[in-house]
Design an enzyme around this catalytic site. Structure first.
Site, short mmCIF file in Angstrom:
data_model
loop_
_atom_site.label_atom_id
_atom_site.label_comp_id
_atom_site.label_asym_id
_atom_site.label_seq_id
_atom_site.Cartn_x
_atom_site.Cartn_y
_atom_site.Cartn_z
N TYR A 1 20.26 -9.90 -10.55
CA TYR A 1 18.80 -9.90 -10.66
C TYR A 1 18.30 -11.01 -11.56
O TYR A 1 17.46 -11.83 -11.17
CB TYR A 1 18.30 -8.54 -11.17
N THR B 1 10.92 -12.77 -16.40
CA THR B 1 11.47 -11.73 -17.27
C THR B 1 12.29 -12.33 -18.40
O THR B 1 12.86 -13.43 -18.26
CB THR B 1 12.40 -10.80 -16.44
N ASP B 2 12.37 -11.61 -19.51
CA ASP B 2 13.21 -12.06 -20.61
C ASP B 2 14.69 -12.02 -20.27
O ASP B 2 15.52 -12.64 -20.94
CB ASP B 2 12.93 -11.24 -21.87
N LYS C 1 16.06 -14.47 -10.80
CA LYS C 1 14.80 -14.81 -11.47
C LYS C 1 14.90 -16.15 -12.19
O LYS C 1 13.94 -16.93 -12.20
CB LYS C 1 14.41 -13.70 -12.45
#
Length: 322
Positions: free
Chosen positions: A148, A124-125, A152
């Protein structure tokens, strides 16, 4: 060819699986697909078709035995499985660290043991943090701000390490905000649409001026497939949609789409640590692999709203469960 898709019963993973089995990725035509999914609250078998080339394995990516069994004979791994909702990570980070970090390590080791030819790690960005202006390139330092995104980022670094240390053929993708049919109704677009369809207000964080780049799930999955086919081992590829909107602008578009007025907006206290703006530079995947988003946001959003309007039987039980 045999493809293992982790988290394949979730929103993005199931779109990838359905498209692959329908012949949407010619380079993988005729491939057998194994979906490994624990079916936590956000995953559902109703996202997957009955298909002779699809094998479903109910299992946990943190379980080395389950992973080894699912990995047998696999050529390509596309790793979607993750805990992904920021608000849930703020309320409790442990599951995010366990699934996203430990689970990814178990998968990477399983792929190394099985000698797979390509491992695509879908990220994810949000691992980049927040950016006031301009856009992140792939060499930007990781500065995650939520549990989160930190989990990641940890999984991204493990994927990189398995390539550097063991030579595992890994590619990492980092996408902007996804939307489209079959998205679990805790994320902003399906939450707002389903609330409005039920005559309920929509909760808008803070001043509503946080900015996100919106990417249709079909464009995202096409980008992932390009990386699976032609990406360079050890490389990171940003995948963007090219439509940056404030949350307030997005909310107004959703209100218009269902014929509601701004009295349906409920202002709520801002999220803890709320990143102000995300924006990825996807020049690399465009120039190296030929990626371009095809879905216009207006068309994609209208299609998405229509899907939720027509598929109450899919989302009502999931929303009640959430």
């Amino acid at each position: 060819m045999r493809v293992l898709v982790t988290g394949g019963a979730g929103f993005i993973g199931s779109h990838y699986v359905r498209t692959l089995l329908a012949g949407g990725y010619p380079a993988f035509a005729g491939a057998e697909v194994v979906v490994l999914d624990l079916l936590t609250y956000a995953g559902t078998r109703t996202n997957l078709p009955d298909h002779p080339r699809l094998e479903f394995v109910h299992g946990d990516i943190r379980d080395p035995e389950a992973v080894a069994a699912a990995m047998a004979g696999v050529d390509v791994v596309v790793h979607f499985a993750a805990e992904s909702h920021v608000d849930r990570s703020i309320r409790g980070a442990a599951d995010f660290v366990s699934t996203n970090v430990l689970g990814t390590q178990v998968l990477l080791q399983g792929a190394l043991d099985a000698r797979v030819s390509r491992f695509v790690h879908v990220s994810t960005d949000e691992v980049y943090g927040s950016i006031d202006e301009g856009s992140w390139t792939e060499d930007r330092p990781l500065e995650p701000n939520s549990p989160y995104s930190a989990s990641k980022a940890g999984s991204d670094l493990l994927a990189r390490a398995y390539h550097r240390t063991y030579g595992l053929p890994v590619c990492i993708t980092r996408c902007s905000n996804n939307y489209g049919p079959h998205q679990f109704p805790e994320k902003v677009i399906p939450l707002f649409v389903t609330n409005l369809l039920d005559g309920k207000k929509v909760p808008l964080y803070g001043d509503g001026l946080n900015v996100r780049d919106w990417l249709h799930v079909d464009d995202h999955c096409r980008g992932i497939q390009l990386v699976a086919e032609k990406g360079r081992d050890g490389e990171v590829y940003n995948i963007g949609g090219g439509t940056e909107l404030t949350n307030l602008e997005l909310t107004r578009r959703l209100l218009a789409a269902v014929g509601a007025g701004e009295e349906m907006i409920e202002r709520v206290p801002d999220r803890l640590g709320h990143d102000r703006r995300y924006s990825v530079d996807w020049t690399k995947i465009r120039t190296e692999l030929g990626y371009e988003p095809r879905r216009s946001f207006d068309e994609g959003l209208a299609e998405t709203v229509r899907w939720y309007r027509e598929n109450r039987a899919w989302w009502e039980p999931l929303k009640a469960r959430a």
